[in-house]
Motif scaffolding. Structure first.
Motif, PDB file in Angstrom:
ATOM      1  N   GLU A 221       0.837  -1.208   0.000  1.00 48.60           N
ATOM      2  CA  GLU A 221       0.000   0.000   0.000  1.00 48.60           C
ATOM      3  C   GLU A 221       0.874   1.261   0.000  1.00 48.60           C
ATOM      4  O   GLU A 221       0.615   2.212  -0.736  1.00 48.60           O
TER       5      GLU A 221
ATOM      6  N   THR B  10       1.021   4.132  -2.883  1.00 52.16           N
ATOM      7  CA  THR B  10       0.784   5.562  -2.624  1.00 52.16           C
ATOM      8  C   THR B  10       1.945   6.386  -3.163  1.00 52.16           C
ATOM      9  O   THR B  10       1.749   7.418  -3.807  1.00 52.16           O
TER      10      THR B  10
ATOM     11  N   ARG C 227       0.830   8.760   4.206  1.00 55.93           N
ATOM     12  CA  ARG C 227       0.637   7.900   3.028  1.00 55.93           C
ATOM     13  C   ARG C 227      -0.571   6.997   3.218  1.00 55.93           C
ATOM     14  O   ARG C 227      -1.358   6.792   2.300  1.00 55.93           O
TER      15      ARG C 227
ATOM     16  N   MET D 270      -3.740   8.961   2.744  1.00 58.48           N
ATOM     17  CA  MET D 270      -3.928   9.270   1.324  1.00 58.48           C
ATOM     18  C   MET D 270      -4.535   8.068   0.608  1.00 58.48           C
ATOM     19  O   MET D 270      -5.508   8.202  -0.154  1.00 58.48           O
ATOM     20  N   ALA D 271      -3.967   6.887   0.868  1.00 56.57           N
ATOM     21  CA  ALA D 271      -4.433   5.665   0.197  1.00 56.57           C
ATOM     22  C   ALA D 271      -5.890   5.384   0.554  1.00 56.57           C
ATOM     23  O   ALA D 271      -6.710   5.066  -0.324  1.00 56.57           O
TER      24      ALA D 271
END
Lengths: 156, 200
Positions: free
Chosen positions: A17, A21, B184, B187-188
């Motif tokens: 993941e 990103t 991060r 955001m994902a």
């Protein structure tokens, strides 16, 4: 670490993941445009520059720059000089009593405890200095202590 | 007689040298070329158009005043970007001092709700047009905290190392890494949520 991530399913998914990103962010920074005309923007900047120059804030000239650069260079240098000075002074103090002077221990040895007594013996011929420490509270007389020290310690 | 080249064709390096000698026309040309980039960086960090405009203006004024210190170790626009970043960080610190420290705030570095978020396994940006992707990234950036957003911008868009980010943000490298991790993650998750909304 990589092995640990590979072994743990959850950690593997999390790592994937994070990589994803990082991937979609790369090269996709949002594009934003200045919301006012360039002429208007520049006129404000120019006015501010002129206002500050008139107020004496002005541009940092080369003299100021060199002074700042010299300060940046001299600051660590003065630190090094200070450390060197302290080292030399400490070494001198340390070595001062190191020369063949059997009495130097007299200066260095000090009993800070009121419960401990000491008896010393010095031999010039053997270049030796012996200190017996004993417990004052044990009720043993000085004479006994001399004959049978409870806690021998030799400082030499 | 050779004609004088159009100023728009003069390379940045030459314009910088002229500006260092006090030529404001050259400096104006540099501003024309890079104004959007400087404003965009300020806006990405502040998320406020007016504040970003003021800060980018201040950055240009400082740029002019400090131009003698620019030696060309990086490009002019990179140097200007660093100036605006520092101004934004100062401004964010002022904001932070004005805000009361809330529990959510203290939890931010530790991940707060981001710790419980499920892992995103399917790429939420698949099939998106570039403009749409950028718009979503912008929207998601707007939903991050100042701290998370700043770390993300400095690392992902400015390519600054952890050490450099820590120095600029006046925090530890560990804090930078932690903020980046949770930024991060958030955001994902945000992007995945919008993808799901779009599909349903």
């Amino acid at each position: 670490m990589a092995t640990l991530v590979e072994q743990d399913v959850e950690a593997r998914a999390l790592a994937a993941e994070l990589r994803m990103t990082h991937g979609f962010l790369a090269g996709n920074e949002p594009e934003v445009k200045l919301p006012e005309s360039v002429d208007f923007h520049w006129s404000k900047i120019r006015r501010e520059i002129e206002r500050q120059e008139a107020a004496g804030v002005g541009r940092e000239d080369r003299g100021v720059y060199w002074l700042a650069a010299a300060r940046r260079f001299l600051a660590p240098l003065s630190g090094v000089a200070l450390v060197a000075f302290v080292s030399v002074v400490s070494l001198n103090l340390f070595n001062a009593g190191k020369v063949d002077d059997p009495t130097r221990q007299l200066v260095e040895t000090e009993s800070l405890s009121e419960h401990v007594g000491s008896i010393s013996y010095k031999s010039q011929a053997e270049n030796m200095f012996v200190v017996y420490l004993y417990d004052k509270d044990s009720g043993v007389s000085d004479a006994d202590v001399e004959a049978e020290p409870i806690d021998d310690m030799v400082i030499q | 007689m050779a004609t004088k080249p159009d100023i728009s064709e003069v390379p940045d390096e030459k314009l910088v040298r002229r500006s260092q000698r006090g030529d404001m026309v050259s400096f104006e040309e540099l501003l024309k070329r890079h104004r959007d980039k400087i404003f965009a960086r300020a806006f990405s960090m502040m998320r406020n158009e007016e504040e970003a405009t003021d800060l980018s203006q201040e950055a240009w004024v400082k740029g002019w005043q400090r131009l003698k210190q620019f030696h060309g170790d990086s490009s002019f626009v990179t140097w200007m970007t660093r100036i605006v970043i520092n101004l934004c960080l100062d401004q964010l610190r002022k904001h932070k001092r004005q805000r009361a420290e809330s529990i959510e705030h203290l939890e931010e570095d530790l991940g707060g709700v981001e710790r419980q978020m499920p892992t995103v396994t399917v790429n939420p940006t698949e099939g998106l047009e570039r403009s749409e992707l950028r718009a979503r990234i912008d929207k998601a950036l707007g939903q991050l905290s100042h701290e998370h957003r700043t770390v993300l911008i400095l690392h992902e868009f400015e390519d600054l190392e952890y050490k450099e980010i820590a120095k600029r943000m006046q925090c530890s490298i560990g804090t930078v890494m932690s903020r980046l991790f949770y930024a991060r993650r958030k955001m994902a998750v945000l992007m995945a949520g919008w993808k799901r909304e779009q599909q349903s």
